[in-house]
Write a protein that holds these residues in place. Structure first.
Motif, PDB file in Angstrom:
ATOM      1  N   PRO A   1       0.803  -1.226   0.000  1.00 45.37           N
ATOM      2  CA  PRO A   1       0.000   0.000   0.000  1.00 45.37           C
ATOM      3  C   PRO A   1       0.841   1.283   0.000  1.00 45.37           C
ATOM      4  O   PRO A   1       0.451   2.282  -0.609  1.00 45.37           O
ATOM      5  CB  PRO A   1      -0.824  -0.115   1.287  1.00 45.37           C
ATOM      6  CG  PRO A   1      -0.877  -1.576   1.581  1.00 45.37           C
ATOM      7  CD  PRO A   1       0.437  -2.118   1.107  1.00 45.37           C
TER       8      PRO A   1
ATOM      9  N   ARG B   1       0.465   3.960  -3.209  1.00 44.57           N
ATOM     10  CA  ARG B   1       0.050   5.360  -3.096  1.00 44.57           C
ATOM     11  C   ARG B   1       0.929   6.286  -3.931  1.00 44.57           C
ATOM     12  O   ARG B   1       0.523   7.390  -4.266  1.00 44.57           O
ATOM     13  CB  ARG B   1       0.071   5.800  -1.629  1.00 44.57           C
ATOM     14  CG  ARG B   1      -1.110   5.297  -0.825  1.00 44.57           C
ATOM     15  CD  ARG B   1      -1.216   5.957   0.537  1.00 44.57           C
ATOM     16  NE  ARG B   1      -0.245   5.479   1.502  1.00 44.57           N
ATOM     17  CZ  ARG B   1      -0.388   4.361   2.221  1.00 44.57           C
ATOM     18  NH1 ARG B   1      -1.460   3.608   2.076  1.00 44.57           N
ATOM     19  NH2 ARG B   1       0.546   4.006   3.084  1.00 44.57           N
ATOM     20  N   ARG B   2       2.139   5.859  -4.242  1.00 46.87           N
ATOM     21  CA  ARG B   2       3.095   6.711  -4.956  1.00 46.87           C
ATOM     22  C   ARG B   2       3.348   6.292  -6.404  1.00 46.87           C
ATOM     23  O   ARG B   2       3.767   7.114  -7.208  1.00 46.87           O
ATOM     24  CB  ARG B   2       4.447   6.706  -4.229  1.00 46.87           C
ATOM     25  CG  ARG B   2       4.396   7.306  -2.861  1.00 46.87           C
ATOM     26  CD  ARG B   2       4.291   8.779  -2.966  1.00 46.87           C
ATOM     27  NE  ARG B   2       4.264   9.378  -1.639  1.00 46.87           N
ATOM     28  CZ  ARG B   2       4.433  10.646  -1.425  1.00 46.87           C
ATOM     29  NH1 ARG B   2       4.651  11.451  -2.420  1.00 46.87           N
ATOM     30  NH2 ARG B   2       4.365  11.121  -0.208  1.00 46.87           N
TER      31      ARG B   2
END
Length: 151
Positions: free
Chosen positions: A49, A53-54
């Protein structure tokens, strides 16, 4: 009087490459290592996760990591990024994430490395890099709070 020979940059680069290649470390292995490791990262319940997110397009990231590890392991000089500022932007990352990253990296090495020496070769470098990034992100360990952040 010091009688050590002064090595040129190309001479040092050739020496590092020869040392790595004697362990079975070459560009083909670095490609394999990066592909397998980041596949495992994406599947990891803790790290997956954080990366998701990046990173939405993994191709550029994998190419950058292959360049990075080529520079680290083979002294290829092909990486020109700035890992510290990139990691400083990751406000959700804690010291425990680095521990997990290192454990997963070592497991991947143990599963894929061409020789036992290659595992030690990469882990020595990975641990130095992780320590350096953690110092940049969190400061001196004795001054950290409970979650690995500066006080």
């Amino acid at each position: 009087m010091n009688t050590e020979a002064i090595r040129s940059a190309p001479g040092r680069r050739a020496e590092i490459r020869a040392q790595a290649e004697a362990l079975g470390v070459n560009e083909a292995y670095i490609d394999l290592l990066v592909e397998v490791f980041y596949r495992r990262i994406r599947q990891d319940e803790v790290l997956g996760p954080v990366f998701a997110r990046r990173i939405s397009d993994w191709s550029p990231h994998l190419a950058r990591m292959k360049s990075f590890w080529g520079s680290v392991a083979l002294n290829s000089g092909q990486y020109s990024g700035k890992p510290v500022p990139a990691h400083l932007a990751l406000k959700e990352v804690r010291s425990a994430h680095f521990e997990r990253w290192l454990a997963l990296f070592q497991a991947t090495l143990e599963d894929t490395a061409p020789t036992p020496g290659a595992v030690a070769y990469f882990m020595e470098r990975a641990q130095r890099i992780a320590t350096s990034l953690q110092l940049a992100m969190f400061g001196v360990p004795e001054l950290r709070g409970d979650r690995g952040e500066p006080q």
